[in-house]
Design a protein around this motif. Structure first.
Motif, PDB file in Angstrom:
ATOM      1  N   UNK A 153     150.015  40.425 -78.241  1.00  0.00           N
ATOM      2  CA  UNK A 153     151.321  39.937 -78.681  1.00  0.00           C
ATOM      3  C   UNK A 153     151.808  40.591 -79.957  1.00  0.00           C
ATOM      4  N   UNK A 154     150.931  41.234 -80.695  1.00  0.00           N
ATOM      5  CA  UNK A 154     151.361  41.915 -81.910  1.00  0.00           C
ATOM      6  C   UNK A 154     151.980  40.971 -82.912  1.00  0.00           C
ATOM      7  N   UNK A 155     153.295  41.052 -83.074  1.00  0.00           N
ATOM      8  CA  UNK A 155     153.998  40.293 -84.091  1.00  0.00           C
ATOM      9  C   UNK A 155     153.982  38.793 -83.835  1.00  0.00           C
ATOM     10  N   UNK A 156     153.801  38.388 -82.580  1.00  0.00           N
ATOM     11  CA  UNK A 156     153.845  36.964 -82.236  1.00  0.00           C
ATOM     12  C   UNK A 156     152.451  36.342 -82.250  1.00  0.00           C
ATOM     13  N   UNK A 157     151.756  36.505 -83.358  1.00  0.00           N
ATOM     14  CA  UNK A 157     150.417  35.939 -83.521  1.00  0.00           C
ATOM     15  C   UNK A 157     150.090  35.875 -85.004  1.00  0.00           C
ATOM     16  N   UNK A 158     149.051  35.137 -85.330  1.00  0.00           N
ATOM     17  CA  UNK A 158     148.564  35.041 -86.710  1.00  0.00           C
ATOM     18  C   UNK A 158     147.103  35.468 -86.708  1.00  0.00           C
ATOM     19  N   UNK A 159     146.768  36.428 -87.542  1.00  0.00           N
ATOM     20  CA  UNK A 159     145.410  36.956 -87.616  1.00  0.00           C
ATOM     21  C   UNK A 159     144.740  36.526 -88.920  1.00  0.00           C
ATOM     22  N   UNK A 160     143.415  36.641 -89.003  1.00  0.00           N
ATOM     23  CA  UNK A 160     142.737  36.368 -90.284  1.00  0.00           C
ATOM     24  C   UNK A 160     143.262  37.262 -91.411  1.00  0.00           C
ATOM     25  N   UNK A 161     143.611  38.500 -91.106  1.00  0.00           N
ATOM     26  CA  UNK A 161     144.168  39.389 -92.126  1.00  0.00           C
ATOM     27  C   UNK A 161     145.507  38.869 -92.633  1.00  0.00           C
ATOM     28  N   UNK A 162     146.309  38.291 -91.742  1.00  0.00           N
ATOM     29  CA  UNK A 162     147.585  37.708 -92.161  1.00  0.00           C
ATOM     30  C   UNK A 162     147.355  36.579 -93.151  1.00  0.00           C
TER      31      UNK A 162
END
Length: 485
Positions: free
Chosen positions: A370-379
């Motif tokens: 999803x790329x932009x449509x997600x939240x990652x630990x780095x975010x």
């Protein structure tokens, strides 16, 4: 010694690299006599929309820049499949101080198929800040779904952007930034719209953390400063708009408050629109309207409380709920009216109370990343540090370079160690030759002549090589790089 010199230089280089890694990023802050305008995205593609659809330039996913005049309508062509939803946002960013009229100056965004059929609702972002010019944005979309009948086929489509303007505002061009994003289809079933009463609409109290962390707002979506749950402080200049971003995952929602302090002693008066707060989703879709609050010299706060992020919100007819359809970075836009100069001629302290409420949960299950449509630990780490996207990318690059440099340094030091060992053995071998005479040439695998002594440093010569004399051994440098070093 060569080894010592090279080692010290290598360590100095690594130390310098570590120092660079620790340098904080510099972010421009607006001053009282200079308000920065909107910063477009790095690498954005310059384009020029056409007034005739047959001449429309082709857009690809990503950022594009253009400009638009009052009364102008522009067409952009896109080629869409029959599986992927597409979102097209536009940011109109007139320079601070530009004359605009509330509700009279606006954009209209529409997506149309090749037959001219409108795909979904129009977006109509407008100004409502008491004549203040600030970035306005929203999106139009071509959404794939079982609940839709129009615009579901693959083919040629058009993004149509028009600008309406009051005569008093003038015909000058506004800078325009267009973002084209795609949302992949789901792997499984489509989540239903959340039921009525599935979440509370009662606005909770803002956070009251005793410690305020420093935030650094940007000029727009591209250089927005990151924040997360907590209380943040920044400075804002009259006439300035600052952007911040916060990661919000599936099932989470935002409770926000942007606050101004009381006016300095002696300042008085009333401003109907003083401080504005707006919220945008990861595709730059407006979550409701940017709201301005009045000011009388006493502390004032502009607040916003969103619905939880749910895939099924896209089926809700309420715009502010429908926009909460993606996980990812959400953006906060804070504007201070130019007339605030009467209270804060040198700028004011801005307090942001950010509360990401709710527990993050798994997403709906996209068929592709999803790329932009997600939240990652780095975010989350970037938000906790308060970094901009550029600073986070730069920090990641520096860490990669640092690890590479450290790895190279380890290899270099290991090579220098081997070099030193080889040189010392060669020197000891030369010393023995000088003391006991030359070593006879012996073919590999052949027996030594009777009475010839061998030692750890002795190396047999290849057939045909001349015997090395003691004088030659003494003339050979005791330390030197192996051939090909």
């Amino acid at each position: 010694m060569v080894t010592g010199c090279m080692t010290h230089r290598g360590m100095a280089a690594l130390t310098a690299l570590a120092a660079v890694m620790l340098l904080p990023g510099a972010v421009g802050v607006a001053s009282a006599d200079s308000v920065h305008g909107y910063r477009t995205g790095d690498g954005a593609t310059a384009t020029k929309g056409a007034s005739d659809s047959s001449q429309a330039p082709q857009l690809k996913p990503g950022l594009h820049t253009d400009s638009i005049k009052s009364g102008e309508q522009k067409y952009y062509a896109v080629t869409l499949d029959d599986r992927t939803s597409a979102y097209f946002s536009a940011v109109a960013a007139p320079r601070p101080g530009t004359k605009v009229k509330d509700y009279g100056d606006k954009l209209t965004l529409t997506v149309q198929d090749s037959d001219g059929t409108t795909c979904g609702a129009q977006a109509r972002p407008s100004f409502n800040g008491g004549g203040m010019a600030y970035p306005i944005a929203d999106y139009a979309s071509r959404r794939i779904g079982a609940d839709r009948t129009e615009c579901q086929k693959a083919g040629r489509y058009y993004l149509v952007i028009s600008r309406e303007g009051a005569a008093a505002s003038g015909p000058g061009s506004w800078p325009l930034e267009i973002d084209y994003l795609v949302e992949p289809p789901l792997r499984g079933s489509t989540p239903a719209r959340p039921g009525q009463g599935s979440w509370s609409t009662a606005t909770p109290a803002p956070r009251t953390d005793a410690t305020k962390r420093s935030a650094r707002g940007g000029t727009g979506f591209n250089d927005a400063g990151s924040v997360d749950t907590g209380v943040w402080k920044d400075r804002i200049t009259p006439g300035e708009t600052r952007f911040y971003r916060v990661p919000v995952d599936w099932g989470q929602r935002l409770n926000l408050s942007a606050e101004l302090p009381n006016a300095p002693s002696g300042a008085s008066g009333f401003l109907a629109r003083m401080l504005g707060l707006g919220v945008y989703n990861p595709a730059r879709g407006a979550v409701g309207d940017l709201r301005f609050v009045s000011y009388t010299g006493k502390p004032a706060a502009a607040k916003a409380f969103t619905a939880p992020v749910e895939y099924g919100n896209r089926f809700n007819p309420t715009h502010s709920v429908s926009a909460m359809r993606f996980a990812g970075w959400y953006y906060l836009e804070v504007s201070l009216h130019p007339d605030a100069e009467r209270y804060f001629p040198k700028g004011a302290q801005l307090t942001l109370r950010v509360d990401v409420r709710g527990t993050a949960k798994a997403g709906p299950g996209y068929a592709k990343p999803t790329g932009i449509f997600s939240v990652t630990p780095d975010d989350r780490e970037t938000a906790e540090k308060g970094q901009t996207a550029h600073e986070a990318a730069k920090s990641g690059t520096l860490m990669t370079v640092a690890y590479t440099g450290i790895g190279t340094g380890v290899v270099l030091l290991a090579g220098l160690g081997a070099w030193t060992l080889m040189a010392r053995r060669a020197y000891r071998s030369g010393a023995r030759v000088a003391a006991g005479g030359a070593v006879s040439a012996v073919a590999p695998g052949a027996a030594r002549a009777p009475g010839t002594a061998g030692g750890p440093g002795d190396q047999p010569s290849l057939p045909g090589q001349a015997t090395q004399s003691a004088q030659q051994a003494r003339q050979k440098p005791p330390f030197g790089p192996p051939q090909g070093w």
